[in-house]
Motif scaffolding. Sequence first.
Motif, PDB file in Angstrom:
ATOM      1  N   VAL A 147       2.535   6.329 -14.818  1.00  0.00           N
ATOM      2  CA  VAL A 147       1.529   7.136 -14.124  1.00  0.00           C
ATOM      3  C   VAL A 147       0.455   7.639 -15.090  1.00  0.00           C
ATOM      4  O   VAL A 147      -0.741   7.488 -14.844  1.00  0.00           O
ATOM      5  N   LEU A 148       0.883   8.239 -16.202  1.00  0.00           N
ATOM      6  CA  LEU A 148      -0.098   8.728 -17.166  1.00  0.00           C
ATOM      7  C   LEU A 148      -0.897   7.571 -17.754  1.00  0.00           C
ATOM      8  O   LEU A 148      -2.107   7.699 -18.010  1.00  0.00           O
ATOM      9  N   GLY A 149      -0.226   6.452 -17.987  1.00  0.00           N
ATOM     10  CA  GLY A 149      -0.930   5.273 -18.501  1.00  0.00           C
ATOM     11  C   GLY A 149      -2.027   4.812 -17.561  1.00  0.00           C
ATOM     12  O   GLY A 149      -3.124   4.437 -17.986  1.00  0.00           O
ATOM     13  N   PHE A 150      -1.748   4.861 -16.260  1.00  0.00           N
ATOM     14  CA  PHE A 150      -2.751   4.456 -15.273  1.00  0.00           C
ATOM     15  C   PHE A 150      -3.945   5.397 -15.299  1.00  0.00           C
ATOM     16  O   PHE A 150      -5.105   4.968 -15.320  1.00  0.00           O
ATOM     17  N   TYR A 151      -3.687   6.708 -15.267  1.00  0.00           N
ATOM     18  CA  TYR A 151      -4.771   7.682 -15.223  1.00  0.00           C
ATOM     19  C   TYR A 151      -5.647   7.632 -16.481  1.00  0.00           C
ATOM     20  O   TYR A 151      -6.857   7.856 -16.416  1.00  0.00           O
ATOM     21  N   ALA A 152      -5.040   7.350 -17.618  1.00  0.00           N
ATOM     22  CA  ALA A 152      -5.789   7.390 -18.880  1.00  0.00           C
ATOM     23  C   ALA A 152      -6.390   6.045 -19.269  1.00  0.00           C
ATOM     24  O   ALA A 152      -7.164   5.978 -20.222  1.00  0.00           O
ATOM     25  N   ALA A 153      -6.054   4.990 -18.538  1.00  0.00           N
ATOM     26  CA  ALA A 153      -6.414   3.633 -18.962  1.00  0.00           C
ATOM     27  C   ALA A 153      -7.906   3.434 -19.201  1.00  0.00           C
ATOM     28  O   ALA A 153      -8.312   2.885 -20.229  1.00  0.00           O
ATOM     29  N   LYS A 206       0.815  -1.209   0.000  1.00  0.00           N
ATOM     30  CA  LYS A 206       0.000   0.000   0.000  1.00  0.00           C
ATOM     31  C   LYS A 206       0.850   1.261   0.000  1.00  0.00           C
ATOM     32  O   LYS A 206       0.494   2.265  -0.625  1.00  0.00           O
ATOM     33  N   GLN A 207       1.967   1.211   0.698  1.00  0.00           N
ATOM     34  CA  GLN A 207       2.810   2.400   0.798  1.00  0.00           C
ATOM     35  C   GLN A 207       3.441   2.797  -0.537  1.00  0.00           C
ATOM     36  O   GLN A 207       3.970   3.893  -0.684  1.00  0.00           O
ATOM     37  N   GLU A 208       3.414   1.897  -1.515  1.00  0.00           N
ATOM     38  CA  GLU A 208       3.982   2.188  -2.832  1.00  0.00           C
ATOM     39  C   GLU A 208       2.990   2.896  -3.749  1.00  0.00           C
ATOM     40  O   GLU A 208       3.374   3.399  -4.804  1.00  0.00           O
ATOM     41  N   ARG A 209       1.700   2.940  -3.362  1.00  0.00           N
ATOM     42  CA  ARG A 209       0.685   3.482  -4.261  1.00  0.00           C
ATOM     43  C   ARG A 209       0.902   4.961  -4.553  1.00  0.00           C
ATOM     44  O   ARG A 209       0.762   5.412  -5.691  1.00  0.00           O
ATOM     45  N   LYS A 210       1.235   5.741  -3.524  1.00  0.00           N
ATOM     46  CA  LYS A 210       1.455   7.170  -3.733  1.00  0.00           C
ATOM     47  C   LYS A 210       2.578   7.394  -4.734  1.00  0.00           C
ATOM     48  O   LYS A 210       2.508   8.282  -5.595  1.00  0.00           O
ATOM     49  N   GLN A 211       3.606   6.580  -4.624  1.00  0.00           N
ATOM     50  CA  GLN A 211       4.746   6.679  -5.549  1.00  0.00           C
ATOM     51  C   GLN A 211       4.320   6.373  -6.976  1.00  0.00           C
ATOM     52  O   GLN A 211       4.791   7.000  -7.917  1.00  0.00           O
ATOM     53  N   ARG A 212       3.402   5.413  -7.133  1.00  0.00           N
ATOM     54  CA  ARG A 212       2.942   5.026  -8.465  1.00  0.00           C
ATOM     55  C   ARG A 212       1.943   6.024  -9.059  1.00  0.00           C
ATOM     56  O   ARG A 212       1.585   5.904 -10.223  1.00  0.00           O
ATOM     57  N   LEU A 213       1.471   6.967  -8.242  1.00  0.00           N
ATOM     58  CA  LEU A 213       0.457   7.914  -8.709  1.00  0.00           C
ATOM     59  C   LEU A 213       1.006   9.301  -8.973  1.00  0.00           C
ATOM     60  O   LEU A 213       0.263  10.206  -9.353  1.00  0.00           O
ATOM     61  N   THR A 214       2.295   9.512  -8.778  1.00  0.00           N
ATOM     62  CA  THR A 214       2.898  10.825  -8.980  1.00  0.00           C
ATOM     63  C   THR A 214       4.133  10.718  -9.874  1.00  0.00           C
ATOM     64  O   THR A 214       4.807   9.696  -9.911  1.00  0.00           O
ATOM     65  N   ILE A 215       4.415  11.819 -10.557  1.00  0.00           N
ATOM     66  CA  ILE A 215       5.584  11.890 -11.430  1.00  0.00           C
ATOM     67  C   ILE A 215       6.682  12.678 -10.715  1.00  0.00           C
ATOM     68  O   ILE A 215       6.438  13.796 -10.237  1.00  0.00           O
ATOM     69  N   LYS A 216       7.848  12.125 -10.612  1.00  0.00           N
ATOM     70  CA  LYS A 216       8.981  12.798  -9.975  1.00  0.00           C
ATOM     71  C   LYS A 216       9.687  13.696 -11.001  1.00  0.00           C
ATOM     72  O   LYS A 216      10.650  13.289 -11.657  1.00  0.00           O
ATOM     73  N   TRP A 217       9.165  14.921 -11.140  1.00  0.00           N
ATOM     74  CA  TRP A 217       9.687  15.810 -12.183  1.00  0.00           C
ATOM     75  C   TRP A 217      11.140  16.204 -11.938  1.00  0.00           C
ATOM     76  O   TRP A 217      11.863  16.536 -12.881  1.00  0.00           O
ATOM     77  N   GLY A 218      11.600  16.177 -10.700  1.00  0.00           N
ATOM     78  CA  GLY A 218      12.970  16.592 -10.418  1.00  0.00           C
ATOM     79  C   GLY A 218      13.996  15.495 -10.582  1.00  0.00           C
ATOM     80  O   GLY A 218      15.199  15.740 -10.424  1.00  0.00           O
ATOM     81  N   ALA A 219      13.541  14.288 -10.901  1.00  0.00           N
ATOM     82  CA  ALA A 219      14.465  13.164 -11.051  1.00  0.00           C
ATOM     83  C   ALA A 219      15.178  13.206 -12.404  1.00  0.00           C
ATOM     84  O   ALA A 219      14.914  14.079 -13.241  1.00  0.00           O
TER      85      ALA A 219
END
Length: 381
Positions: free
Chosen positions: A191-197, A166-179
């Motif tokens: 992430v975008l694939g998940f939101y648009a699926a 469960k703790q990994e879900r937030k990571q899978r739902l956001t884009i790390k723009w600074g990486a």
Amino acid sequence: MTVKQAVGKVHLWLGLASGLVVFIVSLTGAIFVFQDEIRDLTEPWRKVEAQATAQLLPSRLQEAALVKHPEVKKATTWVTYFGPERSATVFFTDPAGTPTQVYLNPYTGRVLHEQNLRYHFFSIVQAIHMTLLLPEAVAKWVVGGSVIIFVVMLVTGLVLWWPKRKQERKQRLTIKWGARWRRVNYDLHNVLGFYAASIAAVLALTGLFMVFPGLLDSAVLVANGGREYPQEKDVAKVDTLQAVTAANQPVPDLVYRTVRRRSPQAEMVLIGPTGMGKAPAYCWAYQRTLHYYHRDDYAFHPVSGEVLQARFHTSKSNGGKLSDMNYDLHTGQILGLGGKIVAFLASLISASLPVTGTVLWWGRKQKSKKARKHPKPLVTR
């Protein structure tokens, strides 16, 4: 090999096989979503000033549209009324095979513009979207097959995306723009694939319904709870052996008057060719202009103008209504401007997935090559 690894292999190779087609189809779909809005801004002849007088009958519009095309028969044209503030159109294909659309003021009959649809921007975009400019028989399987693969890709992508903890879900739902850019690319894909699926799946399935009518029939059956409605599949027929009395007015005019009387709320009316007496003359009455969901269907005798069949929206089954709304679902306009925006964004994301996926695969491939070329030295004590 674990199940998730096997799913990953399927996702990878199916993606590489269909990626180019999915990219083109999705990108052209995104462009086409707002075609009516763009054309209303760039083609002033699509609008007219509403008047208190009645709009002209189809025969008058046909006559005015064909002044420069005496070789075209009136009976082969399509006449469409788009509402009180829009021009009417007469569509035909001339003997040379040129698809032509003539825009007219429906109150005066004045020709506002004549358009060769073969070279129209959105006609070309639509042709690429539907067939990739390939022969129809080939395109059906190239485009249709790739879209089927895309649907499978959406499912396998969700399986790969789903976090174990469960703790990994937030990571899978956001884009790390600074990486680093590789990480950003990875997030863009996942992430975008998940939101648009879910939206992408609707767009893909409704597109498949157009390519493979059998799939739409199955969806209609499901929507009807497995119940059949034979009357909705009945096709109007003309008894060519029966003697009939010809109408005392042009058949398109009789069709128009009848439909206006029986479907008074319709904003848009499309009258098909009256043919040569062997096939019915069809007419469709739509409740809203440029929306194809809420419609009444008519079939008329091409000689007498007698109503052979009338099917009203209110009397259609759930499956019949689902079938009617397929185009509006596919373009997002079932929900108005907001729906179009969602469909546009989902299409853009769908176009990006093959790109980010290919970059992701290529980066891992190069990393694997470097690892094999420069293996880590063995450490001994």
